[in-house]
Scaffold this active site. Structure first.
Site, PDB file in Angstrom:
ATOM      1  N   ARG A 188     -23.496  16.453  -1.242  1.00 51.36           N
ATOM      2  CA  ARG A 188     -22.839  16.721   0.046  1.00 51.36           C
ATOM      3  C   ARG A 188     -23.650  16.135   1.197  1.00 51.36           C
ATOM      4  O   ARG A 188     -23.093  15.619   2.165  1.00 51.36           O
ATOM      5  CB  ARG A 188     -22.632  18.221   0.234  1.00 51.36           C
ATOM      6  CG  ARG A 188     -21.555  18.768  -0.716  1.00 51.36           C
ATOM      7  CD  ARG A 188     -21.562  20.275  -0.775  1.00 51.36           C
ATOM      8  NE  ARG A 188     -21.256  20.892   0.496  1.00 51.36           N
ATOM      9  CZ  ARG A 188     -21.689  22.097   0.869  1.00 51.36           C
ATOM     10  NH1 ARG A 188     -22.455  22.805   0.066  1.00 51.36           N
ATOM     11  NH2 ARG A 188     -21.359  22.573   2.036  1.00 51.36           N
ATOM     12  N   ARG A 240     -14.876  14.600   9.646  1.00 58.98           N
ATOM     13  CA  ARG A 240     -16.011  14.257   8.797  1.00 58.98           C
ATOM     14  C   ARG A 240     -16.079  12.761   8.554  1.00 58.98           C
ATOM     15  O   ARG A 240     -17.016  12.292   7.922  1.00 58.98           O
ATOM     16  CB  ARG A 240     -15.855  14.959   7.463  1.00 58.98           C
ATOM     17  CG  ARG A 240     -16.690  16.214   7.308  1.00 58.98           C
ATOM     18  CD  ARG A 240     -16.413  16.754   5.933  1.00 58.98           C
ATOM     19  NE  ARG A 240     -17.412  17.595   5.395  1.00 58.98           N
ATOM     20  CZ  ARG A 240     -17.387  18.921   5.436  1.00 58.98           C
ATOM     21  NH1 ARG A 240     -16.442  19.534   6.105  1.00 58.98           N
ATOM     22  NH2 ARG A 240     -18.310  19.614   4.830  1.00 58.98           N
ATOM     23  N   ARG A 263     -21.773  29.991  -3.765  1.00 64.75           N
ATOM     24  CA  ARG A 263     -20.664  29.024  -3.822  1.00 64.75           C
ATOM     25  C   ARG A 263     -20.997  27.902  -4.800  1.00 64.75           C
ATOM     26  O   ARG A 263     -22.110  27.380  -4.788  1.00 64.75           O
ATOM     27  CB  ARG A 263     -20.487  28.414  -2.433  1.00 64.75           C
ATOM     28  CG  ARG A 263     -19.238  28.871  -1.733  1.00 64.75           C
ATOM     29  CD  ARG A 263     -19.250  28.401  -0.316  1.00 64.75           C
ATOM     30  NE  ARG A 263     -19.266  26.954  -0.179  1.00 64.75           N
ATOM     31  CZ  ARG A 263     -19.295  26.321   0.989  1.00 64.75           C
ATOM     32  NH1 ARG A 263     -19.313  27.005   2.100  1.00 64.75           N
ATOM     33  NH2 ARG A 263     -19.302  25.013   1.048  1.00 64.75           N
ATOM     34  N   ARG A 319     -27.793  29.891   0.578  1.00 62.31           N
ATOM     35  CA  ARG A 319     -26.659  30.649   1.127  1.00 62.31           C
ATOM     36  C   ARG A 319     -25.963  31.505   0.054  1.00 62.31           C
ATOM     37  O   ARG A 319     -25.714  31.047  -1.049  1.00 62.31           O
ATOM     38  CB  ARG A 319     -25.658  29.655   1.717  1.00 62.31           C
ATOM     39  CG  ARG A 319     -24.402  30.308   2.252  1.00 62.31           C
ATOM     40  CD  ARG A 319     -23.678  29.453   3.208  1.00 62.31           C
ATOM     41  NE  ARG A 319     -23.445  28.083   2.723  1.00 62.31           N
ATOM     42  CZ  ARG A 319     -23.027  27.111   3.503  1.00 62.31           C
ATOM     43  NH1 ARG A 319     -22.816  27.326   4.766  1.00 62.31           N
ATOM     44  NH2 ARG A 319     -22.826  25.905   3.013  1.00 62.31           N
ATOM     45  N   LYS A 344     -23.034  25.612  11.155  1.00 66.77           N
ATOM     46  CA  LYS A 344     -21.754  25.520  11.885  1.00 66.77           C
ATOM     47  C   LYS A 344     -20.894  26.763  11.676  1.00 66.77           C
ATOM     48  O   LYS A 344     -20.321  27.290  12.613  1.00 66.77           O
ATOM     49  CB  LYS A 344     -20.914  24.329  11.376  1.00 66.77           C
ATOM     50  CG  LYS A 344     -21.465  22.974  11.642  1.00 66.77           C
ATOM     51  CD  LYS A 344     -20.429  21.897  11.315  1.00 66.77           C
ATOM     52  CE  LYS A 344     -19.921  21.878   9.890  1.00 66.77           C
ATOM     53  NZ  LYS A 344     -20.868  21.550   8.860  1.00 66.77           N
TER      54      LYS A 344
HETATM   55  P1  AMP Z   1     -17.565  22.892   4.041  1.00 71.45           P
HETATM   56  O1  AMP Z   1     -17.310  24.322   3.737  1.00 71.45           O
HETATM   57  O2  AMP Z   1     -17.174  22.498   5.423  1.00 71.45           O
HETATM   58  O3  AMP Z   1     -18.976  22.464   3.706  1.00 71.45           O
HETATM   59  O4  AMP Z   1     -16.599  22.042   3.068  1.00 71.45           O
HETATM   60  C1  AMP Z   1     -16.666  22.168   1.669  1.00 71.45           C
HETATM   61  C2  AMP Z   1     -16.031  20.945   1.006  1.00 71.45           C
HETATM   62  O5  AMP Z   1     -14.647  20.844   1.391  1.00 71.45           O
HETATM   63  C3  AMP Z   1     -16.636  19.601   1.382  1.00 71.45           C
HETATM   64  O6  AMP Z   1     -17.777  19.293   0.614  1.00 71.45           O
HETATM   65  C4  AMP Z   1     -15.458  18.666   1.088  1.00 71.45           C
HETATM   66  O7  AMP Z   1     -15.311  18.452  -0.320  1.00 71.45           O
HETATM   67  C5  AMP Z   1     -14.259  19.487   1.544  1.00 71.45           C
HETATM   68  N1  AMP Z   1     -13.932  19.251   2.978  1.00 71.45           N
HETATM   69  C6  AMP Z   1     -13.981  20.158   3.991  1.00 71.45           C
HETATM   70  N2  AMP Z   1     -13.627  19.611   5.161  1.00 71.45           N
HETATM   71  C7  AMP Z   1     -13.350  18.313   4.907  1.00 71.45           C
HETATM   72  C8  AMP Z   1     -12.951  17.216   5.708  1.00 71.45           C
HETATM   73  N3  AMP Z   1     -12.772  17.329   7.042  1.00 71.45           N
HETATM   74  N4  AMP Z   1     -12.761  16.020   5.095  1.00 71.45           N
HETATM   75  C9  AMP Z   1     -12.938  15.862   3.776  1.00 71.45           C
HETATM   76  N5  AMP Z   1     -13.330  16.853   2.955  1.00 71.45           N
HETATM   77  C10 AMP Z   1     -13.537  18.077   3.503  1.00 71.45           C
END
Ligand code: AMP
Length: 242
Positions: free
Chosen positions: A198, A115, A187, A154, A16
């Site tokens: 996740r 999400r 990360r 990554r 994404k």
């Molecule tokens: P991402 O970079 O999108 O994979 O997000 C990293 C982390 O941020 C996720 O594993 C969640 O802990 C938190 N996070 C990001 N977006 C959301 C969301 N829309 N709702 C809840 N937690 C989020």
């Protein structure tokens, strides 16, 4: 015609972020990644985002929404470290504030939100606004084994934000950025145990959104197992046709 609100759905590692980055460059609308926004807030603004869309949302704003530094740790940092989701109410408020900004009025690309069903319902209220944005929800569908490699492989450049993958798009020299020679970072939540957590959170809370959106005229599934360039072409085609 109303500007587009492009919503990218997909599991962690579905690409994404990479696709949103390309779309933001080609279409000139901001890339809003909730994960980037949270990481930036947790790092106190030190983590440099790849897309300027994230700079627009200052650490100060997230702190205001969250409350204070302790809350930021409890509700955001700790959840992220464990691969769990941050509370819905907080996330919806952050998105609400972000899309109100001037630069999002001509459209935006949302990456990592919604999400959960509660977040999707919040977005439905946003899209109910008659003269705001036309939604386009695109689900990037990727097989599980590919997802794990994409997420655990990554690496990101802390200086320019470029993203590599040790399996699919390695840097020319070991874990160093091709552009500026900076040591790439892994990360914290891209380590295998956290990635598995996740993916579980995705299966339980986010995957049901596909069913939620299926049947809506602005929802499309895209084959995310294809090379990144082919996915980008398909997304661009859908965006042009919308
Ligand atoms: P991402 O970079 O999108 O994979 O997000 C990293 C982390 O941020 C996720 O594993 C969640 O802990 C938190 N996070 C990001 N977006 C959301 C969301 N829309 N709702 C809840 N937690 C989020």
């Amino acid at each position: 015609m109303k500007p587009h609100a492009v919503v990218l759905l997909g599991a962690p590692g579905s690409g994404k972020g990479t696709q949103a980055h390309k779309l933001t460059q080609d279409w000139g609308i901001p890339h809003i990644s909730t994960g980037e926004i949270l990481r930036r807030a947790v790092s106190g603004g030190h983590e440099r985002p790849r897309d300027p869309g994230h700079q627009a949302l200052t650490v100060e704003m997230v702190n205001r929404v969250v409350g204070n530094r302790d809350q930021l740790y409890e509700l955001v940092a700790r959840k992220m470290q464990a691969g769990q989701l941050v509370p819905d109410e907080l996330m919806s408020k952050i998105v609400e504030e972000r899309i109100k900004r001037e630069d999002a009025q001509g459209g935006f690309i949302l990456d990592g939100f919604p999400r959960t069903l509660v977040q999707a319902e919040f977005l439905d209220e946003v899209f109910a606004c008659e003269d705001c944005w036309d939604p386009l929800v695109l689900n990037i569908d990727v097989d599980q084994d590919v997802l794990l490699k994409r997420a655990t492989g990554r690496r990101m450049c802390p200086v320019c934000g470029e993203i590599y993958n040790l399996y699919f798009r390695p840097p020319q020299s070991d874990e160093v950025c091709d552009r500026d020679g900076a040591k790439l970072v892994h990360r914290a939540d891209d380590h295998e145990d956290i990635v598995r957590a996740r993916l579980l959170a995705y299966d339980a809370q986010t995957h049901p959104l596909i069913e939620y959106y299926a049947g809506r005229p602005y929802f499309h599934n895209v084959d995310g197992n294809l090379p990144a360039e082919a996915i980008a072409r398909e997304l661009a085609r859908l965006l042009k046709a919308a």
